[in-house]
Design a protein around this motif. Structure first.
Motif, mmCIF file in Angstrom:
data_model
loop_
_atom_site.group_PDB
_atom_site.id
_atom_site.type_symbol
_atom_site.label_atom_id
_atom_site.label_comp_id
_atom_site.label_asym_id
_atom_site.label_seq_id
_atom_site.Cartn_x
_atom_site.Cartn_y
_atom_site.Cartn_z
ATOM 1 N N UNK A 204 0.842 -1.199 0.000
ATOM 2 C CA UNK A 204 0.000 0.000 0.000
ATOM 3 C C UNK A 204 0.879 1.251 0.000
ATOM 4 N N UNK B 56 -17.337 2.078 2.961
ATOM 5 C CA UNK B 56 -16.007 1.512 2.752
ATOM 6 C C UNK B 56 -14.924 2.214 3.555
ATOM 7 N N UNK B 57 -15.318 3.053 4.516
ATOM 8 C CA UNK B 57 -14.300 3.755 5.291
ATOM 9 C C UNK B 57 -14.037 3.023 6.606
ATOM 10 N N UNK B 58 -12.872 3.245 7.154
ATOM 11 C CA UNK B 58 -12.477 2.562 8.375
ATOM 12 C C UNK B 58 -13.087 3.156 9.637
ATOM 13 N N UNK B 60 -16.874 4.337 11.489
ATOM 14 C CA UNK B 60 -18.269 3.926 11.356
ATOM 15 C C UNK B 60 -19.111 5.052 10.740
ATOM 16 N N UNK B 189 -5.773 3.716 -6.109
ATOM 17 C CA UNK B 189 -6.987 3.102 -6.654
ATOM 18 C C UNK B 189 -8.251 3.835 -6.219
ATOM 19 N N UNK B 190 -8.225 4.461 -5.058
ATOM 20 C CA UNK B 190 -9.453 5.108 -4.577
ATOM 21 C C UNK B 190 -9.847 6.267 -5.483
ATOM 22 N N UNK B 194 -15.685 3.416 -6.574
ATOM 23 C CA UNK B 194 -15.985 2.039 -6.234
ATOM 24 C C UNK B 194 -17.076 1.509 -7.154
ATOM 25 N N UNK B 195 -17.013 0.295 -7.715
ATOM 26 C CA UNK B 195 -15.935 -0.660 -7.535
ATOM 27 C C UNK B 195 -14.642 -0.253 -8.227
ATOM 28 N N UNK B 196 -14.690 0.641 -9.199
ATOM 29 C CA UNK B 196 -13.463 1.192 -9.746
ATOM 30 C C UNK B 196 -12.521 0.161 -10.332
ATOM 31 N N UNK B 255 -3.750 2.351 -1.840
ATOM 32 C CA UNK B 255 -5.173 2.565 -1.554
ATOM 33 C C UNK B 255 -5.526 4.049 -1.622
ATOM 34 N N UNK C 314 -11.174 -2.528 7.233
ATOM 35 C CA UNK C 314 -12.333 -1.708 7.570
ATOM 36 C C UNK C 314 -12.609 -1.668 9.070
#
Lengths: 369, 369, 369, 369
Positions: A204, B56-58, B60, B189-190, B194-196, B255, C314
């Motif tokens: 990454x 998709x974020x880390x 909530x 890639x981000x 998404x899904x990209x 990422x 995630x």
């Protein structure tokens, strides 16, 4: 000429390392080189190869190599004396002395190490570009004290330099000298050897720095693209038409295959069009191909028309890793033309170059069958 | 001025997408913007946000957003009319019409989409570079038929352009106009949504092509670095000192975080030294900082002295993703100076830019509290 | 009680390593622990921390730590004597002797190293599971020669063990003893330290072996889930209800976060239903939470209802890395129930556990403020 | 018998997909199958193959396939009628109807799709395990209305099932029936087709869920390891010795190669020792090898003695992807023995299985030359 019935024995220095493993993989199926002696550190010496190597290739260790007993890297160690060529995949911290000793012992060394690349009497030879430099080994022998009769050293270039000079040579061959070259590389982790790059450093991530890599590209290119001096005793370093070269080198999370984004400016005005440049890449043929040496690729440059190629994972196996693939030729708003190139850094960028260089030397009579 | 007690209601278009999720994450903790309306495709409309988003974020989903009912992206859908600003993270295939309709309905749109970036009356605004462009929205309103009283559109730049223009602006501010810029990007890639990017396309790979990305960098840079025309009705596109720009764009297995290798040539002779360039980066301050808007970073440029920085994984979180980090300033053998820059493409490269642009608009009275 | 005004000084052994860096990152913002002494190898000793550390975290080195002078790992080195606790992130090859010496010098050591985990008088303490084990340090002191007055050692568990025992403890608390546990782990590269795993070994790969990891899980689990013997002098190792445990450990290309696929069989017949198991995970509360120590997570177990969670990228940041996330509870056709668990191996799996253990010790009077 | 001079024409359904590309790659060098017809979606039909395929393999498109015109997947489309076998790499959402129609048109279909795997008269055939199931196609033909004279369907198994049943079959062959099997898989992204898994979902991540994969493994294993019923009209599903099977399936960031951690319990008491199990794996030979069909591997199981093998990147190419590699046999504290297995999911796990199944059918007279 050598053949499977009349093979040439070869030794491999640094046989347990990343490049050494590639030498073994490639030479195990060679039509006339036959692996005769393996050299590694004194810690490994005396043991069977399969017992001490951390084999990292996706093919198995060749059956007849598994049981070979590893030697110390000394010219008097068992087996080296009979070798027509010794390939060196040694780390640069030991390559200097060892290769020196092998040459002094009248052995012919084809090295992947960087130590002698800038030596004014050692060919820095990319097999698809400058086989003519080989002739300087005659003078090299006379400069040693004592002079050697047979022993000499030939090096191949840095892996990312090799990927760059092949297309540059195609351009100079077709359109005359280049004035300016800018290249940004995205280099694979295998270029750093094993264990090499920590996974915590590269997953990454991009590391925008590879120690002394930019200097190597900027320096080596001129030696390789230049000719032999008129007295045959050295290299002209492209001095009559100096090329300005700027390199930016990055490590990326790719296993094998160095990608380069290149922009060039020609001396010629007007410069060739992108279409002419594409044609030149497609038409490119080199001496190694004309000689028909066993490791020469069918296509030295594979030009890919798809707009998103070359890509390391998809294209590094083209021509069994012995070519440079090129794509995306288009106008450069700053210089003349830009394109993308890709080299398999562990094959044409390392072991395959040494082997093809040696094949050319055999063909030319610089290695005795 | 707005505050937590006197907040400004905001809407988010494209709320389920990659950029939309970032808007929600960042705005959920904003001192005075409060999320009031969420717009997405008609398929999602009518459902609770947490039920239909693929988050998709880390972090909530913010508690109070989970249960919000998603609306269609129409200005008359529930909630948008009360919004002081509407942020758009829409895909370009629908952004054009929807943003047009919202503006016509007297809404203020700060968009991350590319559709209006080249519009001669729409500011292409990088908050750390050209907030002065905002004033052109006064003229923008008058060009519409019928003219709007409040409604206008402001866009932010492409993510990789943003990472480039911040250091270029610092250089022009310190040393006068640039003549030439060459940049090779290694993009996360981000950036493709998404899904990209399919994992089969990018794992163990580099893709040396991102559709129309090079053109965006080459075009947008001049609009951003240029000024407002003297009549206040448009942008001068840096026309009196045109910059030659060449970009090569690559997708790499990272990422978040776009890295750029940049070489520049100054108009000024002699050019500043690398040391002077480093100092200019370290000293750089911009208007967003002076205004003290909430999302402004403490350091707009973070200069890193280590020889192998910036790196996306280690440096993309600096200043909460709202700065550009720069390193490796050194002489360029072809142009004057080269360096490496890094931007968090999903924060300063997208959502954070839109939000900071809107904060500046609040501060300047272009958005009503 | 300690506070920001009345802090407890702490030392960190192995301060330049992966775990040491996490200690520094977490303790720099701690409400009452204040970093007072840093220990590392003699090669680093005498230098400023920022000069010799290869900082690998995405946050910057805390400002006041940058200039701290690193000491050798000796109890008489500058600063350690004043420390209320010394945290150890040492490698196991040196941890044994150094921690022994620190304890003998009347220092309190909370260690992440494995050396004393199987010691019959040293608590192997997972803060969310077995804080009651702490009381055995009273006896530990008396077993030393000479006995210590203050000095003792507490260890936390192996990172993958910790991720497993938290949900197992929740199950035993709700449903009584377990009979059988099978677990397959997919462990992050950061668990191996730095440089740790070579990128050539793990990119595009799985390594189905981590030296002695399976044995650690199989052994440590019983010590942690068991109680203190009735005489208070040791641990019962869950001996009255022995648990059969089988672990298979794999390294995968993930930066942080160990994932486990777990199947369990209860002693109780009939076993609880999957729904009851889910409820038990959701209802789980532990002593560290009741005590309200600063690093205790709000939720010790976060149960995720989505069918494809937890996922390391995630979910590893949930509760600031101080919880175990669990999902996919479903019937096991062989044992009773299976589920997936995830731990942030560098936080709850390492540094956070040590710190929370020490916080509990402060609360209970085992560390003097 | 067929040969290069007397080849069997074959068709490929789903020729542009991931599995279809593998069929083409493998069949292009086949000794007696010759690619005659390519079927794909109506969108692709009518175009040259090289113009519409997104070729994702590291080898080039075979020269003679490049220009082939793609057909619709209908039995009356140009070319299929002459095919001795039609290989199907279709997606399951269309495979059911299309394969049904091809069979009804008297074509022989060897399919990689899941649609007919649970059909009581369709063989679910893993070439290294249960070629005897092929005989049921005689009965299959009679059950159709109208009955076919030649047309029938044979399917191969799910890729992760295939990697599991080969070593399980070796164990049952050597030691009698198994009672219990637990397996945790770590599966490659290529198993999900293209575009398949988004890079944002899998980079630096594990996804502990693959839709319906666990059910496939748990169900298919018994059909494959079981025999043909005594009347020859169906499959006994291992019913007299039912096997309890529990599978946990995970997606990991690996390009090709599914790894499984397996624990087994034998019916036999005492069970074989780990040494005996290792020997059974090393001694394993299967019918496909005895028949000497062209795609049969020299070793159906490659047992690797190194403690950290098999690994997908290093071992997936063994036997040209046509074997299962196994390692780490050791006692299981819960069941009897545990081990690690690896399959190339796109070769033996998909295309190679179909091809080898068809080769066996040729050898046995179920396909006409």
């Amino acid at each position: 000429m050598p053949s499977q019935n009349s093979p040439i024995k070869v030794g491999i220095l640094g046989a347990t390392g990343t490049v050494g493993q590639r030498f073994i993989q490639l030479l195990a199926v060679h039509p006339y080189f036959t692996i005769h002696a393996l050299g590694a550190s004194s810690r490994s010496a005396g043991h069977e190869y399969s017992k001490i190597v951390k084999w990292k290739l996706g093919t198995e260790i060749p059956e007849h190599v598994k049981g070979m007993v590893v030697q110390e890297c000394r010219p008097d160690a068992n087996g080296f004396a009979e070798c027509g060529v010794v390939f060196s995949g040694l780390d640069h911290d030991v390559a200097g002395e060892i290769e020196f000793a092998f040459r002094a012992a009248e052995l012919v060394v084809f090295s992947n190490a960087k130590n002698y690349r800038r030596d004014p009497v050692v060919p820095l030879m990319v097999p698809l570009v400058n086989p003519s430099h080989l002739s300087v080994v005659n003078h090299q022998r006379t400069t040693l004290s004592p002079p050697t009769k047979k022993g000499y050293i030939v090096t191949n270039a840095n892996c990312s330099t090799t990927g760059l000079v092949v297309p540059l040579y195609a351009l100079e061959k077709a359109f005359g000298p280049l004035e300016t070259v800018m290249v940004t590389t995205m280099q694979a982790i295998s270029g750093a050897g094993y264990p090499g790059v920590s996974s915590l450093d590269i997953m990454d991530n991009v590391v925008p720095y590879i120690g002394s890599e930019e200097e190597k590209i900027e320096w080596e290119t001129s030696k390789i693209l230049g000719g032999v001096t008129s007295d045959g005793q050295g290299f002209d370093l492209h001095a009559s038409d100096p090329i300005k070269i700027s390199a930016s080198c990055n490590r990326v999370p790719v296993i094998d295959g160095h990608t380069g984004c290149v922009s060039v400016k020609f001396k010629r005005h007007p410069p060739p069009s992108p279409e002419q440049v594409i044609q030149a890449f497609k038409d490119f043929r080199c001496e190694a191909q004309d000689l028909g040496v066993p490791s020469a690729p069918k296509r030295a440059i594979v030009y890919l028309d798809a707009p998103d190629r070359p890509q390391p994972r998809l294209d590094r196996d083209l021509e069994n890793g012995a070519c440079v693939s090129v794509g995306r030729v288009r106008p450069c708003p700053v210089l003349d033309v830009k394109f993308v190139c890709l080299i398999d850094n562990v094959r044409l960028g390392a072991a395959t170059s040494s082997i093809m260089n040696a094949e050319i030397a055999v063909e030319r009579g610089y290695i005795e069958a």
